[in-house]
Structure formats: structure tokens, C-alpha cells
Design a protein around this motif. Structure first.
Motif, PDB file in Angstrom:
ATOM      1  N   PRO A  20      38.530 -34.903  27.125  1.00 24.04           N
ATOM      2  CA  PRO A  20      38.106 -34.438  25.744  1.00 24.04           C
ATOM      3  C   PRO A  20      36.904 -35.253  25.213  1.00 24.04           C
ATOM      4  O   PRO A  20      36.586 -36.325  25.632  1.00 24.04           O
ATOM      5  CB  PRO A  20      39.346 -34.612  24.861  1.00 24.04           C
ATOM      6  N   VAL A  21      36.198 -34.492  24.405  1.00 19.25           N
ATOM      7  CA  VAL A  21      34.766 -34.758  23.803  1.00 19.25           C
ATOM      8  C   VAL A  21      34.983 -34.986  22.340  1.00 19.25           C
ATOM      9  O   VAL A  21      35.617 -33.947  21.809  1.00 19.25           O
ATOM     10  CB  VAL A  21      33.697 -33.880  24.545  1.00 19.25           C
ATOM     11  N   LEU A  22      34.622 -36.027  21.745  1.00 21.22           N
ATOM     12  CA  LEU A  22      34.708 -35.938  20.107  1.00 21.22           C
ATOM     13  C   LEU A  22      33.735 -34.917  19.740  1.00 21.22           C
ATOM     14  O   LEU A  22      32.627 -35.184  20.062  1.00 21.22           O
ATOM     15  CB  LEU A  22      34.857 -37.335  19.691  1.00 21.22           C
ATOM     16  N   SER A  23      33.960 -34.247  18.956  1.00 21.93           N
ATOM     17  CA  SER A  23      32.855 -33.451  18.023  1.00 21.93           C
ATOM     18  C   SER A  23      33.323 -33.362  16.635  1.00 21.93           C
ATOM     19  O   SER A  23      34.102 -33.861  16.012  1.00 21.93           O
ATOM     20  CB  SER A  23      33.110 -31.821  18.428  1.00 21.93           C
ATOM     21  N   ARG A  24      31.934 -33.015  15.896  1.00 23.15           N
ATOM     22  CA  ARG A  24      32.213 -33.149  14.542  1.00 23.15           C
ATOM     23  C   ARG A  24      31.387 -31.886  14.052  1.00 23.15           C
ATOM     24  O   ARG A  24      30.421 -31.654  14.388  1.00 23.15           O
ATOM     25  CB  ARG A  24      31.522 -34.439  13.921  1.00 23.15           C
ATOM     26  N   LEU A  25      32.249 -31.176  13.118  1.00 19.48           N
ATOM     27  CA  LEU A  25      31.543 -29.941  12.327  1.00 19.48           C
ATOM     28  C   LEU A  25      31.303 -30.453  11.216  1.00 19.48           C
ATOM     29  O   LEU A  25      31.787 -30.994  10.368  1.00 19.48           O
ATOM     30  CB  LEU A  25      32.517 -28.671  12.164  1.00 19.48           C
ATOM     31  N   SER A  26      30.038 -29.884  10.569  1.00 21.57           N
ATOM     32  CA  SER A  26      29.412 -30.390   9.195  1.00 21.57           C
ATOM     33  C   SER A  26      29.059 -29.246   8.612  1.00 21.57           C
ATOM     34  O   SER A  26      28.313 -28.353   9.179  1.00 21.57           O
ATOM     35  CB  SER A  26      28.419 -31.752   9.366  1.00 21.57           C
ATOM     36  N   PHE A  27      29.065 -29.231   7.242  1.00 20.96           N
ATOM     37  CA  PHE A  27      28.422 -28.254   6.261  1.00 20.96           C
ATOM     38  C   PHE A  27      28.091 -29.049   5.069  1.00 20.96           C
ATOM     39  O   PHE A  27      28.792 -29.672   4.558  1.00 20.96           O
ATOM     40  CB  PHE A  27      29.381 -27.147   6.018  1.00 20.96           C
ATOM     41  N   HIS A  28      26.770 -28.777   4.618  1.00 18.91           N
ATOM     42  CA  HIS A  28      26.306 -29.278   3.177  1.00 18.91           C
ATOM     43  C   HIS A  28      26.063 -28.247   2.458  1.00 18.91           C
ATOM     44  O   HIS A  28      25.041 -27.335   2.728  1.00 18.91           O
ATOM     45  CB  HIS A  28      25.121 -30.120   3.431  1.00 18.91           C
ATOM     46  N   ALA A  29      26.561 -28.242   1.057  1.00 20.44           N
ATOM     47  CA  ALA A  29      26.234 -27.052   0.028  1.00 20.44           C
ATOM     48  C   ALA A  29      24.679 -26.874  -0.064  1.00 20.44           C
ATOM     49  O   ALA A  29      24.519 -25.712  -0.528  1.00 20.44           O
ATOM     50  CB  ALA A  29      26.974 -27.288  -1.164  1.00 20.44           C
ATOM     51  N   ASP A  30      23.912 -27.911  -0.003  1.00 20.97           N
ATOM     52  CA  ASP A  30      22.440 -27.527  -0.191  1.00 20.97           C
ATOM     53  C   ASP A  30      21.890 -26.967   0.976  1.00 20.97           C
ATOM     54  O   ASP A  30      20.612 -26.993   0.985  1.00 20.97           O
ATOM     55  CB  ASP A  30      21.784 -28.872  -0.684  1.00 20.97           C
ATOM     56  N   GLU A  31      22.486 -26.754   1.999  1.00 25.76           N
ATOM     57  CA  GLU A  31      22.287 -26.123   3.057  1.00 25.76           C
ATOM     58  C   GLU A  31      22.990 -25.237   3.396  1.00 25.76           C
ATOM     59  O   GLU A  31      23.684 -25.006   4.616  1.00 25.76           O
ATOM     60  CB  GLU A  31      21.806 -27.009   4.221  1.00 25.76           C
ATOM     61  N   PRO A  32      23.476 -24.214   2.872  1.00 21.14           N
ATOM     62  CA  PRO A  32      24.407 -23.271   2.720  1.00 21.14           C
ATOM     63  C   PRO A  32      24.404 -22.286   3.635  1.00 21.14           C
ATOM     64  O   PRO A  32      25.388 -21.503   4.097  1.00 21.14           O
ATOM     65  CB  PRO A  32      24.276 -22.658   1.395  1.00 21.14           C
ATOM     66  N   PHE A  33      23.279 -21.887   4.528  1.00 23.12           N
ATOM     67  CA  PHE A  33      23.279 -21.077   5.407  1.00 23.12           C
ATOM     68  C   PHE A  33      23.822 -21.523   6.886  1.00 23.12           C
ATOM     69  O   PHE A  33      23.970 -20.872   7.950  1.00 23.12           O
ATOM     70  CB  PHE A  33      22.010 -20.442   5.694  1.00 23.12           C
ATOM     71  N   ALA A  34      23.700 -23.003   6.928  1.00 15.71           N
ATOM     72  CA  ALA A  34      23.854 -23.442   8.376  1.00 15.71           C
ATOM     73  C   ALA A  34      25.138 -24.317   8.345  1.00 15.71           C
ATOM     74  O   ALA A  34      25.685 -24.825   7.171  1.00 15.71           O
ATOM     75  CB  ALA A  34      22.623 -24.447   8.517  1.00 15.71           C
ATOM     76  N   VAL A  35      25.617 -24.710   9.466  1.00 19.22           N
ATOM     77  CA  VAL A  35      26.618 -25.656  10.016  1.00 19.22           C
ATOM     78  C   VAL A  35      26.095 -26.304  11.069  1.00 19.22           C
ATOM     79  O   VAL A  35      25.045 -25.711  11.928  1.00 19.22           O
ATOM     80  CB  VAL A  35      27.951 -25.034  10.288  1.00 19.22           C
ATOM     81  N   THR A  36      26.676 -27.784  11.266  1.00 18.77           N
ATOM     82  CA  THR A  36      26.159 -28.548  12.307  1.00 18.77           C
ATOM     83  C   THR A  36      27.370 -28.787  13.105  1.00 18.77           C
ATOM     84  O   THR A  36      28.299 -29.283  12.581  1.00 18.77           O
ATOM     85  CB  THR A  36      25.406 -29.725  11.856  1.00 18.77           C
TER      86      THR A  36
END
Length: 134
Positions: A20-36
Motif C-alpha cells: 500500500p501507498v499512503l495517500s491524502r485527500l485535501s479540500f480547502h473552502a477558499d479553493e472550493p472547486f478543487a480537491v488535491t
């Protein structure tokens, strides 16, 4: 406590690997159209990809994405998994993510910024200023 960001980590499988590979999903309200989505490399660095939150939302139920990032529930043999495909000039990678974890993450982003209201949270003037100062 109120926050304007959502982060979620999980281990994912890369290209049908057993490691397995460690992953991270992120979302910031000031960039509401995008996820990383970020993946930790063997050297401890993070490789990040930013893409439309709508793509992740749609990908929970049907294939989504025509470009460098695609999310599909139908490529995985296990219904509890989603397939995330990433392609660049440097190569191609396919990851299997736990559907329940992605659903939890998406729900948290919608709680912060409801679908359809993204433009209310997006600072267009700030973006123009940032681009202009380059």
C-alpha cells in the motif's frame, strides 16, 4: 472548532501492487472547486495532483474525467473500491481507494461548501491579484 479544510489519509494500492501507498485527500473552502490527492513516495516526498471536486463526486457513481485524472467505480473488481487513474507525460498510475473513505471525504467537503455554491466561497479578486503579481 470550525475549520475551512478537510484532510483524509488512507492507504491505497498502486497499479494492483500488494504494497500500500499512503495517500491524502485535501479540500480547502477558499479553493472550493478543487480537491488535491497526494501520494507519499519511497523517499518521503509527496506527489500531488489537484483536480475538480465535481470529478470526484461524479466518480463515486459513474466513470468521470476525460483528461489526466479519471475516477471510476467500474474498473475495480471490488464494489467497495474506486479506481483513480492519473496520467502525465511522465507516466501512468492507477490507484484503488476505499469507496467509503472517499464518500466520507466528499460529504465533509459538501458540509463545508455545498455543491453549487462554490462561487460564493471563491475569491476571484484574490486570484486575479495573485496572477498579476507574478
Amino acid at each position: 472548532m470550525h475549520t475551512d479544510a478537510v484532510h483524509q489519509s488512507q492507504f491505497v494500492l498502486l497499479n494492483e501492487s500488494t504494497t500500500p501507498v499512503l495517500s491524502r485527500l485535501s479540500f480547502h473552502a477558499d479553493e472550493p472547486f478543487a480537491v488535491t490527492v497526494a501520494f507519499r513516495t519511497e523517499r518521503g516526498r509527496w506527489v500531488e495532483w489537484t483536480f475538480a471536486r465535481d470529478l470526484l463526486v461524479t466518480g463515486l457513481t459513474e466513470p468521470a474525467g476525460l483528461g489526466d485524472v479519471r475516477v471510476r467505480p467500474d474498473l475495480s473488481e471490488d464494489e467497495a473500491m474506486l479506481t483513480l487513474e492519473i496520467e502525465s507525460p511522465d507516466g501512468y498510475a492507477s490507484f484503488e481507494l476505499e469507496r467509503e473513505d472517499v464518500e466520507t471525504f466528499v460529504s465533509a467537503t459538501i458540509e463545508l461548501v455545498p455543491l453549487g455554491s462554490e462561487s460564493e466561497y471563491f475569491d476571484v479578486e484574490g486570484l486575479i491579484e495573485e496572477i498579476s503579481n507574478v
